[in-house]
Design a protein around this motif. Structure first.
Motif, short mmCIF file in Angstrom:
data_model
loop_
_atom_site.label_atom_id
_atom_site.label_comp_id
_atom_site.label_asym_id
_atom_site.label_seq_id
_atom_site.Cartn_x
_atom_site.Cartn_y
_atom_site.Cartn_z
N ASP A 21 1.59 -9.63 -3.01
CA ASP A 21 1.67 -10.92 -3.71
C ASP A 21 2.96 -11.11 -4.48
OD1 ASP A 21 -0.82 -11.68 -2.75
OD2 ASP A 21 -1.86 -10.78 -4.45
N ASP A 22 3.62 -10.03 -4.86
CA ASP A 22 4.83 -10.16 -5.66
C ASP A 22 6.07 -10.44 -4.81
OD1 ASP A 22 4.22 -7.62 -4.74
OD2 ASP A 22 5.32 -6.59 -6.31
N ASP A 83 14.26 -5.25 1.29
CA ASP A 83 13.64 -5.44 -0.02
C ASP A 83 12.13 -5.30 0.08
OD1 ASP A 83 16.08 -5.89 -1.24
OD2 ASP A 83 15.89 -8.08 -1.18
N LEU A 84 11.56 -5.92 1.09
CA LEU A 84 10.12 -5.85 1.28
C LEU A 84 9.69 -4.43 1.66
CD1 LEU A 84 7.35 -7.12 1.36
CD2 LEU A 84 7.86 -7.97 3.66
N PHE A 86 11.10 -1.69 0.71
CA PHE A 86 11.12 -0.91 -0.53
C PHE A 86 9.95 -1.25 -1.44
CE2 PHE A 86 15.91 -0.73 0.21
CZ PHE A 86 15.83 0.51 0.82
N MET A 87 9.56 -2.53 -1.46
CA MET A 87 8.41 -2.93 -2.27
C MET A 87 7.12 -2.29 -1.76
SD MET A 87 9.31 -6.94 -2.90
CE MET A 87 7.95 -7.30 -4.01
N VAL A 88 6.97 -2.24 -0.44
CA VAL A 88 5.78 -1.61 0.14
C VAL A 88 5.77 -0.12 -0.17
CG1 VAL A 88 4.62 -1.02 2.31
CG2 VAL A 88 5.51 -3.34 1.97
N LYS A 89 6.92 0.52 -0.04
CA LYS A 89 7.00 1.96 -0.35
C LYS A 89 6.67 2.22 -1.81
CE LYS A 89 10.16 3.44 3.26
NZ LYS A 89 11.41 4.11 3.57
N LYS A 90 7.15 1.36 -2.70
CA LYS A 90 6.85 1.51 -4.12
C LYS A 90 5.35 1.34 -4.36
CE LYS A 90 7.94 -0.33 -8.70
NZ LYS A 90 6.59 -0.12 -9.18
N ARG A 91 4.76 0.36 -3.70
CA ARG A 91 3.32 0.13 -3.85
C ARG A 91 2.52 1.35 -3.37
NH1 ARG A 91 -0.01 -4.86 -3.16
NH2 ARG A 91 -2.02 -4.17 -3.96
N LEU A 92 2.96 1.95 -2.26
CA LEU A 92 2.30 3.16 -1.76
C LEU A 92 2.44 4.30 -2.76
CD1 LEU A 92 3.27 3.04 2.00
CD2 LEU A 92 0.95 3.12 1.09
N LYS A 93 3.61 4.42 -3.35
CA LYS A 93 3.84 5.48 -4.33
C LYS A 93 2.95 5.26 -5.55
CE LYS A 93 7.97 7.03 -4.62
NZ LYS A 93 9.40 7.23 -4.89
N ASP A 94 2.82 4.00 -5.97
CA ASP A 94 1.94 3.69 -7.10
C ASP A 94 0.48 4.01 -6.77
OD1 ASP A 94 4.15 2.85 -8.51
OD2 ASP A 94 3.77 0.70 -8.20
N LEU A 95 0.08 3.73 -5.53
CA LEU A 95 -1.29 4.08 -5.12
C LEU A 95 -1.51 5.58 -5.19
CD1 LEU A 95 -1.98 1.80 -2.02
CD2 LEU A 95 -3.06 1.67 -4.25
N ASP A 96 -0.49 6.34 -4.78
CA ASP A 96 -0.61 7.80 -4.83
C ASP A 96 -0.75 8.29 -6.27
OD1 ASP A 96 -0.56 8.21 -2.13
OD2 ASP A 96 1.60 8.61 -2.04
N LYS A 97 0.01 7.66 -7.16
CA LYS A 97 -0.07 8.05 -8.58
C LYS A 97 -1.45 7.78 -9.13
CE LYS A 97 4.39 6.79 -10.00
NZ LYS A 97 5.18 6.00 -10.91
#
Length: 102
Positions: A21-22, A83-84, A86-97
């Motif tokens: 969504d972001d 950009d997208l 990297f955003m998806v990868k960041k979201r995956l990393k946040d899910l892992d955290k």
């Protein structure tokens, strides 16, 4: 990889992008993915396969993590914005955290 498996990850990737969504240009990327899936199905028809039923099953049962991972595969195929990616990868990393795989 079978044609069914490829269809499943394309659809999973589509729903993964729907969760982003972001990202302001999400609508355009979703349209590109729809066109890619449509072209894939025209080139590779799958006999005795209910596309809509499978798409609904993927939407309802596949985890967010898997959808996002599939979306990375799809984004590379359609040459989407990094950009997208990297955003998806960041979201995956946040899910892992957070260990939130829903």
């Amino acid at each position: 990889m079978t044609l069914q498996d490829e269809f499943k990850y394309l659809v999973g990737g589509y729903y993964g992008i729907m969760e982003m969504d972001d990202y302001d240009l999400k609508v355009y990327v979703l349209k590109d993915i729809e066109n890619y899936i449509r072209d894939f199905l025209l080139e590779n028809p799958i006999c005795d396969f209910n596309y809509k039923k499978e798409a609904e099953h993927i939407k309802d049962t596949m985890s967010l993590r898997t959808k996002l991972q599939d979306s990375l595969l799809v984004l590379y195929k359609i040459n989407a914005s990094m950009d997208l990616v990297f955003m998806v990868k960041k979201r995956l990393k946040d899910l892992d955290k957070n260990k939130d795989y829903s």
